[in-house]
Design a protein around this motif. Structure first.
Motif, PDB file in Angstrom:
ATOM      1  N   GLU A   1      18.879  28.224 -41.145  1.00 42.10           N
ATOM      2  CA  GLU A   1      19.176  26.893 -41.673  1.00 42.10           C
ATOM      3  C   GLU A   1      18.141  25.880 -41.179  1.00 42.10           C
ATOM      4  O   GLU A   1      17.648  25.047 -41.946  1.00 42.10           O
ATOM      5  CB  GLU A   1      20.574  26.466 -41.231  1.00 42.10           C
ATOM      6  N   ILE A   2      17.786  25.963 -39.902  1.00 39.59           N
ATOM      7  CA  ILE A   2      16.762  25.081 -39.347  1.00 39.59           C
ATOM      8  C   ILE A   2      15.416  25.354 -40.006  1.00 39.59           C
ATOM      9  O   ILE A   2      14.671  24.422 -40.361  1.00 39.59           O
ATOM     10  CB  ILE A   2      16.664  25.271 -37.818  1.00 39.59           C
ATOM     11  N   PHE A   3      15.105  26.648 -40.200  1.00 41.48           N
ATOM     12  CA  PHE A   3      13.839  26.996 -40.828  1.00 41.48           C
ATOM     13  C   PHE A   3      13.730  26.387 -42.226  1.00 41.48           C
ATOM     14  O   PHE A   3      12.706  25.825 -42.601  1.00 41.48           O
ATOM     15  CB  PHE A   3      13.706  28.523 -40.903  1.00 41.48           C
TER      16      PHE A   3
ATOM     17  N   TYR B   1       5.229  16.810 -36.367  1.00 40.09           N
ATOM     18  CA  TYR B   1       6.403  17.282 -35.630  1.00 40.09           C
ATOM     19  C   TYR B   1       7.119  18.404 -36.383  1.00 40.09           C
ATOM     20  O   TYR B   1       7.610  19.362 -35.776  1.00 40.09           O
ATOM     21  CB  TYR B   1       7.366  16.131 -35.361  1.00 40.09           C
ATOM     22  N   LEU B   2       7.203  18.275 -37.702  1.00 35.90           N
ATOM     23  CA  LEU B   2       7.840  19.332 -38.496  1.00 35.90           C
ATOM     24  C   LEU B   2       7.055  20.632 -38.384  1.00 35.90           C
ATOM     25  O   LEU B   2       7.634  21.721 -38.208  1.00 35.90           O
ATOM     26  CB  LEU B   2       7.939  18.894 -39.960  1.00 35.90           C
ATOM     27  N   ALA B   3       5.724  20.520 -38.479  1.00 31.68           N
ATOM     28  CA  ALA B   3       4.880  21.716 -38.365  1.00 31.68           C
ATOM     29  C   ALA B   3       4.980  22.323 -36.975  1.00 31.68           C
ATOM     30  O   ALA B   3       4.978  23.558 -36.813  1.00 31.68           O
ATOM     31  CB  ALA B   3       3.431  21.353 -38.687  1.00 31.68           C
ATOM     32  N   GLN B   4       5.062  21.466 -35.980  1.00 28.98           N
ATOM     33  CA  GLN B   4       5.189  21.945 -34.601  1.00 28.98           C
ATOM     34  C   GLN B   4       6.460  22.767 -34.416  1.00 28.98           C
ATOM     35  O   GLN B   4       6.439  23.829 -33.779  1.00 28.98           O
ATOM     36  CB  GLN B   4       5.211  20.734 -33.659  1.00 28.98           C
ATOM     37  N   GLU B   5       7.550  22.295 -34.989  1.00 28.90           N
ATOM     38  CA  GLU B   5       8.805  23.032 -34.871  1.00 28.90           C
ATOM     39  C   GLU B   5       8.764  24.334 -35.661  1.00 28.90           C
ATOM     40  O   GLU B   5       9.332  25.352 -35.242  1.00 28.90           O
ATOM     41  CB  GLU B   5       9.969  22.165 -35.341  1.00 28.90           C
ATOM     42  N   LEU B   6       8.092  24.310 -36.806  1.00 28.49           N
ATOM     43  CA  LEU B   6       7.964  25.561 -37.580  1.00 28.49           C
ATOM     44  C   LEU B   6       7.197  26.614 -36.794  1.00 28.49           C
ATOM     45  O   LEU B   6       7.521  27.806 -36.834  1.00 28.49           O
ATOM     46  CB  LEU B   6       7.255  25.277 -38.909  1.00 28.49           C
TER      47      LEU B   6
ATOM     48  N   VAL C   1      15.707  10.481 -39.742  1.00 33.45           N
ATOM     49  CA  VAL C   1      16.396  11.247 -38.705  1.00 33.45           C
ATOM     50  C   VAL C   1      17.906  11.196 -38.945  1.00 33.45           C
ATOM     51  O   VAL C   1      18.464  10.142 -39.260  1.00 33.45           O
ATOM     52  CB  VAL C   1      16.066  10.672 -37.321  1.00 33.45           C
ATOM     53  N   THR C   2      18.535  12.327 -38.770  1.00 29.62           N
ATOM     54  CA  THR C   2      19.990  12.411 -38.872  1.00 29.62           C
ATOM     55  C   THR C   2      20.550  12.936 -37.553  1.00 29.62           C
ATOM     56  O   THR C   2      19.804  13.416 -36.684  1.00 29.62           O
ATOM     57  CB  THR C   2      20.415  13.351 -40.009  1.00 29.62           C
ATOM     58  N   SER C   3      21.851  12.850 -37.420  1.00 29.77           N
ATOM     59  CA  SER C   3      22.479  13.378 -36.206  1.00 29.77           C
ATOM     60  C   SER C   3      22.245  14.883 -36.082  1.00 29.77           C
ATOM     61  O   SER C   3      22.275  15.449 -34.988  1.00 29.77           O
ATOM     62  CB  SER C   3      23.980  13.075 -36.221  1.00 29.77           C
TER      63      SER C   3
ATOM     64  N   PHE D   1      16.578  18.860 -32.984  1.00 30.90           N
ATOM     65  CA  PHE D   1      15.545  19.905 -32.947  1.00 30.90           C
ATOM     66  C   PHE D   1      14.181  19.479 -33.492  1.00 30.90           C
ATOM     67  O   PHE D   1      13.247  20.289 -33.482  1.00 30.90           O
ATOM     68  CB  PHE D   1      16.022  21.160 -33.698  1.00 30.90           C
ATOM     69  N   VAL D   2      14.032  18.246 -33.958  1.00 29.60           N
ATOM     70  CA  VAL D   2      12.716  17.768 -34.409  1.00 29.60           C
ATOM     71  C   VAL D   2      12.446  16.397 -33.795  1.00 29.60           C
ATOM     72  O   VAL D   2      13.305  15.513 -33.836  1.00 29.60           O
ATOM     73  CB  VAL D   2      12.634  17.635 -35.948  1.00 29.60           C
ATOM     74  N   GLN D   3      11.255  16.233 -33.239  1.00 26.11           N
ATOM     75  CA  GLN D   3      10.881  14.929 -32.697  1.00 26.11           C
ATOM     76  C   GLN D   3      10.638  13.940 -33.841  1.00 26.11           C
ATOM     77  O   GLN D   3      10.471  14.333 -35.002  1.00 26.11           O
ATOM     78  CB  GLN D   3       9.615  15.060 -31.845  1.00 26.11           C
ATOM     79  N   TRP D   4      10.565  12.657 -33.526  1.00 26.93           N
ATOM     80  CA  TRP D   4      10.459  11.622 -34.568  1.00 26.93           C
ATOM     81  C   TRP D   4       9.644  10.433 -34.071  1.00 26.93           C
ATOM     82  O   TRP D   4       9.356  10.310 -32.871  1.00 26.93           O
ATOM     83  CB  TRP D   4      11.855  11.160 -34.995  1.00 26.93           C
ATOM     84  N   GLU D   5       9.300   9.580 -35.009  1.00 26.00           N
ATOM     85  CA  GLU D   5       8.632   8.322 -34.701  1.00 26.00           C
ATOM     86  C   GLU D   5       9.409   7.188 -35.358  1.00 26.00           C
ATOM     87  O   GLU D   5      10.180   7.407 -36.295  1.00 26.00           O
ATOM     88  CB  GLU D   5       7.186   8.325 -35.222  1.00 26.00           C
ATOM     89  N   ARG D   6       9.168   5.949 -34.883  1.00 27.59           N
ATOM     90  CA  ARG D   6       9.782   4.779 -35.498  1.00 27.59           C
ATOM     91  C   ARG D   6       8.842   4.220 -36.568  1.00 27.59           C
ATOM     92  O   ARG D   6       7.626   4.266 -36.429  1.00 27.59           O
ATOM     93  CB  ARG D   6      10.091   3.707 -34.454  1.00 27.59           C
ATOM     94  N   GLU D   7       9.418   3.686 -37.620  1.00 29.70           N
ATOM     95  CA  GLU D   7       8.637   3.176 -38.741  1.00 29.70           C
ATOM     96  C   GLU D   7       7.862   1.922 -38.328  1.00 29.70           C
ATOM     97  O   GLU D   7       8.423   0.984 -37.758  1.00 29.70           O
ATOM     98  CB  GLU D   7       9.557   2.853 -39.918  1.00 29.70           C
TER      99      GLU D   7
END
Length: 246
Positions: free
Chosen positions: A142-144, A118-123, A81-83, A88-94
């Motif tokens: 750019e997001i796409f 999460y990536l597929a969900q945003e797509l 995850v970056t700033s 715009f994309v959800q994440w999980e902790r390792e």
């Protein structure tokens, strides 16, 4: 295997009450006036058998974990995850295969990463650029591209993790160990409800404590002393008192 004298010494040392009033060598030579509770003796025998099973499964789990660690892929930097991406994309902790937090060297707190789901969900929810002005269109494209580039990386990483789990047989080994530890915990709970009438009974309880601590069950280190400690301390005091009255 814990000996009678060592068992008594360990539990006496762990209990402030027992440590204050009991010396294991003294208890070891006491001659009980009554026979030990047969139910406690039977449970003690079951604990010893289950202890062997737990240790075998603990070693199998450790071996499977080593095999998993040797082949599991590293978390790709591209998925971190970056700033920019956290907006715009959800994440999980390792986490590791047991769901425990992972803290790689130099990374605290846990690393956060984007999963394929999460990536597929945003797509799927990506905004159509039709009708947008140039600035908005550029931002959405750019997001796409960001999502499209990282989805296959996430897929490969997650397939690699799954393959490592299957090759190492870690899930099966971990599940078998959990079941043995759970059975041992239930036995310890039943033993904790019984009073030891003799040094033999105190030793049985101490052996149950030792077996649970060595089982690899994380709950044991938290609850073993609470579950068995006060009862064993009381049993030691009672046995000593009965000796004095004899």
């Amino acid at each position: 295997m814990i000996t009678r004298r060592l068992a008594l010494f360990r539990i006496a040392k762990a209990s402030t009450v027992a440590a204050a009033v009991a010396a294991p060598p003294v208890i070891a030579v006491l001659q009980p006036k009554v026979a030990e509770d047969p139910a406690l003796v039977r449970l003690g025998q079951k604990v010893m058998r289950l202890d062997t099973v737990c240790q075998h499964r603990k070693r199998a789990k450790e071996a499977a974990r080593k095999a998993y660690d040797a082949t599991a892929p590293e978390l790709p930097a591209a998925l971190l995850v970056t700033s920019y991406s956290e907006d715009f994309v959800q994440w999980e902790r390792e986490t590791d295969p047991d769901g425990e937090p992972v803290y790689p060297e130099g990374h605290f707190p846990q690393r956060r990463y984007h999963t394929s789901s999460y990536l597929a969900q945003e797509l799927r929810s990506w905004v159509d650029v039709e009708g947008l002005d140039d600035e908005e269109r550029g931002m959405e494209l750019e997001i796409f591209e960001y999502l499209q580039d990282r989805l296959p990386i996430a897929d490969r990483y997650e397939r690699g993790i799954e393959s490592a789990l299957e090759r190492s047989d870690y899930r099966k080994a971990s599940g078998a160990h959990f079941l043995a530890c759970h059975a041992l915990e239930k036995l310890v709970g039943r033993i904790a409800k019984l009073s030891a009438l003799t040094p033999e009974g105190i030793t049985i309880k101490a052996q149950a404590y030792d077996a649970w601590i060595r089982s690899g069950d994380e709950r044991a280190r938290q609850f073993a002393s609470i579950s068995l400690g006060p009862g064993i301390a009381g049993d030691i005091c009672r046995v000593l008192s009965e000796k004095d009255e004899a």
